[in-house]
Enzyme design. Sequence first.
Site, PDB file in Angstrom:
ATOM      1  N   ARG A  44       7.831  20.656  28.200  1.00  0.00           N
ATOM      2  CA  ARG A  44       8.595  20.192  27.036  1.00  0.00           C
ATOM      3  C   ARG A  44       8.675  18.664  26.982  1.00  0.00           C
ATOM      4  O   ARG A  44       8.742  18.079  25.908  1.00  0.00           O
ATOM      5  CB  ARG A  44      10.001  20.808  27.051  1.00  0.00           C
ATOM      6  N   ASN A 103      15.337  22.830   2.833  1.00  0.00           N
ATOM      7  CA  ASN A 103      16.309  21.755   3.078  1.00  0.00           C
ATOM      8  C   ASN A 103      15.618  20.397   3.068  1.00  0.00           C
ATOM      9  O   ASN A 103      16.171  19.418   2.569  1.00  0.00           O
ATOM     10  CB  ASN A 103      17.023  21.983   4.412  1.00  0.00           C
ATOM     11  N   ASN A 119      21.575  18.210  12.514  1.00  0.00           N
ATOM     12  CA  ASN A 119      21.004  19.550  12.330  1.00  0.00           C
ATOM     13  C   ASN A 119      21.820  20.274  11.273  1.00  0.00           C
ATOM     14  O   ASN A 119      23.003  20.002  11.098  1.00  0.00           O
ATOM     15  CB  ASN A 119      21.065  20.336  13.643  1.00  0.00           C
ATOM     16  N   GLY A 171      10.793  24.645   4.623  1.00  0.00           N
ATOM     17  CA  GLY A 171      11.226  23.287   4.288  1.00  0.00           C
ATOM     18  C   GLY A 171      12.022  23.157   3.000  1.00  0.00           C
ATOM     19  O   GLY A 171      11.909  22.145   2.305  1.00  0.00           O
ATOM     20  N   HIS A 200      23.035  24.139  10.199  1.00  0.00           N
ATOM     21  CA  HIS A 200      23.125  25.493  10.734  1.00  0.00           C
ATOM     22  C   HIS A 200      23.756  26.389   9.669  1.00  0.00           C
ATOM     23  O   HIS A 200      24.783  26.022   9.087  1.00  0.00           O
ATOM     24  CB  HIS A 200      23.978  25.495  12.009  1.00  0.00           C
ATOM     25  N   MET A 249      12.351  24.911  14.886  1.00  0.00           N
ATOM     26  CA  MET A 249      12.633  26.052  15.766  1.00  0.00           C
ATOM     27  C   MET A 249      12.217  25.815  17.224  1.00  0.00           C
ATOM     28  O   MET A 249      11.774  26.744  17.899  1.00  0.00           O
ATOM     29  CB  MET A 249      11.948  27.313  15.227  1.00  0.00           C
ATOM     30  N   ARG A 250      12.343  24.587  17.698  1.00  0.00           N
ATOM     31  CA  ARG A 250      12.094  24.301  19.121  1.00  0.00           C
ATOM     32  C   ARG A 250      13.364  23.741  19.724  1.00  0.00           C
ATOM     33  O   ARG A 250      14.027  22.895  19.110  1.00  0.00           O
ATOM     34  CB  ARG A 250      10.984  23.243  19.307  1.00  0.00           C
ATOM     35  N   LEU A 294      15.196  21.263  22.122  1.00  0.00           N
ATOM     36  CA  LEU A 294      14.864  19.931  22.636  1.00  0.00           C
ATOM     37  C   LEU A 294      15.576  19.712  23.972  1.00  0.00           C
ATOM     38  O   LEU A 294      16.680  20.233  24.188  1.00  0.00           O
ATOM     39  CB  LEU A 294      15.304  18.874  21.615  1.00  0.00           C
TER      40      LEU A 294
HETATM   41  C1  GRF Z   1      18.040  27.077   7.071  1.00  0.00           C
HETATM   42  O1  GRF Z   1      18.802  28.210   6.802  1.00  0.00           O
HETATM   43  C2  GRF Z   1      18.729  26.196   8.083  1.00  0.00           C
HETATM   44  O2  GRF Z   1      20.115  26.231   7.978  1.00  0.00           O
HETATM   45  C3  GRF Z   1      18.282  26.803   9.389  1.00  0.00           C
HETATM   46  O3  GRF Z   1      16.951  27.181   9.180  1.00  0.00           O
HETATM   47  C4  GRF Z   1      16.734  27.441   7.795  1.00  0.00           C
HETATM   48  C5  GRF Z   1      15.600  26.560   7.365  1.00  0.00           C
HETATM   49  O4  GRF Z   1      15.223  26.800   6.034  1.00  0.00           O
HETATM   50  N1  GRF Z   1      18.473  25.865  10.473  1.00  0.00           N
HETATM   51  P1  GRF Z   1      14.307  25.772   5.261  1.00  0.00           P
HETATM   52  O5  GRF Z   1      13.025  25.626   6.077  1.00  0.00           O
HETATM   53  O6  GRF Z   1      15.049  24.483   5.145  1.00  0.00           O
HETATM   54  O7  GRF Z   1      14.041  26.397   3.925  1.00  0.00           O
END
Ligand code: GRF
Length: 211
Positions: A73, A21, A115, A19, A117, A98-99, A101
């Site tokens: 799901r 981000n 999202n 977490g 990426h 990480m799921r 949708l």
């Molecule tokens: C990040 O690199 C994001 O871009 C990717 O998963 C990672 C999540 O990291 N989708 P965090 O949990 O936000 O530290």
Amino acid sequence: MAEARAAKKRVAILISGRGSNMTALIEAAKAPDYPAAIVLVLSNRPDAAGLARAQEAGIATAIVDHRPFGEDREAFEQALDRELQAQRIDLICLAGFMRLLTGDFVRRWSGRMLNIHPALLPQFKGLHTHRRALEAGAKRHGATVHFVVPEMDSGPIVAQDSVPVLEGDTEESLARRVLEVEHRLYPLALRLVAQGKATFAACRDQDIAHE
Ligand code: GRF
């Protein structure tokens, strides 16, 4: 007469892990003029480290463990929806969630779900982006915030930023450099979307113009 200030958008952040981000978004949203309030952090994993960080920040958390739902799901997403509705959520930010949708869920939230990426989309969709960027000999690498569509790591781009790939970079050193970009980029992108300055249609039209 003072102009009426628009209500802040109510945001849920969906996580599965550390977490970082999420933390960047929570910090940014503390600014009084930030147009969004983080009101819920939801994890599909009970052990996600980000949950404790959200609680320390005084934000409501919820766990919807995907495992009891098995292959179902839709039922998992109904449980997600219940949590989102209970908090009257306007916008969803996926942040290391990480799921996958379903198309139905994604379409219901079309234009209201973002999202992040860790790559310069449309390059390197999917996992292990830093390793793949190094293997491909990329000179620059970076991060992208985009509206979510049913196809993974696609959808109109809201914001993107890059860093150089340096001589001697490892997957880890490159990941660290990109993560700094992510932490600046996601708050900026959410601000634009919450203000209505970046919309699904406008970002899509801009992507088409760049093709
Ligand atoms: C990040 O690199 C994001 O871009 C990717 O998963 C990672 C999540 O990291 N989708 P965090 O949990 O936000 O530290």
